[in-house]
Design an enzyme around this catalytic site. Structure first.
Site, short mmCIF file in Angstrom:
data_model
loop_
_atom_site.label_atom_id
_atom_site.label_comp_id
_atom_site.label_asym_id
_atom_site.label_seq_id
_atom_site.Cartn_x
_atom_site.Cartn_y
_atom_site.Cartn_z
N ASP A 177 29.02 50.19 46.00
CA ASP A 177 28.67 48.78 45.84
C ASP A 177 29.73 48.03 45.06
O ASP A 177 30.21 46.99 45.47
CB ASP A 177 27.31 48.65 45.13
N ASP B 173 48.54 35.48 32.96
CA ASP B 173 48.05 35.66 34.34
C ASP B 173 49.22 35.74 35.33
O ASP B 173 50.04 34.84 35.39
CB ASP B 173 47.16 34.42 34.63
N HIS C 170 45.15 29.88 40.30
CA HIS C 170 46.12 30.59 39.46
C HIS C 170 47.48 29.88 39.47
O HIS C 170 47.93 29.39 40.50
CB HIS C 170 46.30 32.03 39.96
#
Length: 550
Positions: free
Chosen positions: A50, A193, A366
């Protein structure tokens, strides 16, 4: 703050080397703070799994040192693994009110209570030897934060997921002034990031998206059907505003969308113009030019509204000629095939489909290369560690940092499980800690490993054959059977003759086996049948002999 003796250790548990699974521990002076706790959705080859979560053993082994969990924003890859961590620890969880509202909804499903503490932009919260400053950033979900962390070894800036919108709407901005103020005394380490380091220039701004959506809304003559990530509240706001301006009503289909819209309205982050929101049933009495449907299924998920509509299986909504479908979200790499199938089926039903490649109706959340450069130049860190990205993204981001003036030996690519300690003088790489991911299947956590997956792959690829027989303990003769059942191997009616032949093979093996040695018989039957199926059909199913001796 006093200078710590033993340095500051950052320990990535996930998110460095993959998109998703974001989780990082900060340690100093015997205290730990965990930043983010995300999951990852499984690849296709992980049959039946899952979700995928980070390994928490390391955190749980020292849980008395854990002071808090701090969340940058509310996406699944940053909050999704909390239900598997929080039952074992008892510490406050900090984040924006919207992030924590999403967390609370998730924890309720799992029946878990937690100490959730909302923080406002600009708040400074002390946790053990750390102080966390919450700085607003613009991302594809509202109320995200970058973290300005004061540590015994100097200042650290963790950007979270961000982009720099140069012309923000509704005040959804990355507060570069606050970041520069935080960086003023000097930043020891920047964690930034890396997702879009390969994309040149700047990400599209929400104003540009709004302008192209406006044009589409003005021209559209039929119904408009929009699908997007249910947490992209800012984009939902644009759709409600445009619908109201064009005299259209909006109906929602999809549980996650309905829930997030309710949450955002309660917290005052989504204003729906009066009379714009209607029930799906009410749209049938409106003319097509008055209808906007917002539905789930931007990633081609089989059970989501858009997929069901594309198969003409949705209870309340059917696609018809003249419908315009907008996919206002990115194609996540593993889902491209599923999404393309949905697009093709929509065309077959007569709809027109617009998506990022053909129209500017989605902007990444982003930062692109130029924005990453602005961040590096604003912070001017001594050390740089790229986060949130696959390995190639991390490498390219360190190269960019070097272009922006970070010394090459101080721009470091770390991977999950590789702790880095920053000392008063210099740095040191610590012993790596195992960081394989944990697979969650139903209620089982981590029990599905390589061998189980290998079996599932075999079963999926070749099917299985079960042989049932009872033999007499004394004489070794077959008293019942052999019965042969095939699952996912051959269509039994068509291959009845083949299964009859297989029974003869079994009988032969039993006759030639030592009497009463069930283990030996099982092994011989298994080998003989596999050989037989390979020769006749060139297939290699999983053979399960059930031999009972009475």
């Amino acid at each position: 703050m006093a200078h710590g003796q033993d340095g500051l250790t950052i320990h990535p548990l996930g998110g460095l080397g993959e998109i998703g699974l974001n989780c990082m521990a900060f340690k100093a002076d015997g205290s730990t703070v965990l930043v983010d706790c995300g999951l990852m959705f499984p690849e296709d080859y992980l049959f039946g799994v899952d979700v995928v979560i980070p390994r928490f053993e390391h955190v749980l082994a020292e849980k008395d040192k854990l002071k808090a969990v701090v969340l940058t924003h509310g996406h699944e890859d940053h909050i999704g693994a909390l239900p598997w961590l929080l039952p074992h620890i008892n510490v406050p969880v900090y984040g924006s009110d919207f992030t924590l509202a999403l967390v609370a909804a998730k924890l309720r499903e799992h029946g878990i209570d937690a100490d959730l503490r909302p923080v406002e932009p600009g708040d400074r919260v002390e946790m053990g030897p750390f102080a966390f400053n919450f700085i607003p950033v613009c991302h594809s979900i509202i109320k995200g934060y970058a973290l300005g962390i004061e540590t015994p070894q100097g200042r650290v800036l963790h950007t979270g997921d961000f982009k720099i919108d140069r012309n923000p709407m509704d005040g959804h901005l990355t507060d570069m002034d606050a970041i520069r103020r935080f960086a003023e005394p000097g930043v020891k380490l920047l964690l930034s990031d890396s997702t879009n380091v390969e994309r040149e220039g700047f990400a599209l701004t929400e104003r540009e998206i709004m302008a192209s959506l406006r044009e589409i809304f003005d021209k559209a003559r039929g119904r408009i059907i929009v699908t997007l990530f249910s947490s992209h509240i800012q984009r939902l706001q644009e759709i409600f505003d445009l619908a109201a301006a064009c005299g259209r009503k909006v109906a929602i289909s999809g549980k996650s969308l309905a829930r997030n819209i309710d949450l955002a309205r309660e917290l005052g982050y989504l204003r729906i113009p009066a009379g714009t929101l209607v029930e799906v049933e009410e749209t049938s009495s409106l003319i097509d030019e008055q209808v906007v449907l917002v539905v789930t299924g931007s990633q081609g998920e089989p059970l989501a509204a858009l997929s069901r509509m594309s198969l003409d299986e949705h209870r309340q909504m059917r696609i018809k000629k003249g419908d315009l479908v907008l996919l206002s979200s990115r194609f996540i790499p593993g889902n491209v095939l599923a999404i393309t199938k949905v697009i093709n089926r929509l065309y077959k039903l007569g709809a027109e489909v617009l998506y990022e490649k053909v129209q500017a109706i989605h902007a990444s959340g982003h930062a692109h290369r130029e924005e990453l450069r602005i961040m590096l130049e604003a912070v001017r860190p001594k050390y740089f560690v790229p986060i949130h990205g696959e390995y190639r993204h991390l490498v390219k981001h360190t190269r960019l940092a070097v272009e922006c003036g970070v010394a090459p030996e101080r721009a470091l690519v770390l991977e999950d499980g590789q702790p880095l300690t920053i000392l008063a003088q210099g740095i040191r790489l610590e012993e790596a800690v195992p960081a394989e991911r944990i697979l969650v299947d139903g209620k089982g956590v981590g029990d599905v490993g390589q061998s189980v997956l290998k079996e599932r792959q075999l079963l999926a690829g070749e099917g299985m054959v079960v042989v049932l027989l009872v033999i007499d303990k004394e004489t070794g003769e077959i008293t019942l059977g052999p019965d042969i059942v095939s699952k996912g191997f051959v269509f039994e009616q068509q291959y009845a003759h083949l299964l009859e032949d297989a029974k003869c093979v079994v009988m032969e093996e039993v006759e030639n086996s030592p009497t009463g040695n069930v283990k030996k018989i099982k092994e011989r039957v298994r080998m003989a049948l596999r050989r037989f199926f390979r020769n006749v059909l060139d297939r290699d199913p999983v053979v399960v002999p059930l031999v009972i001796s009475i």
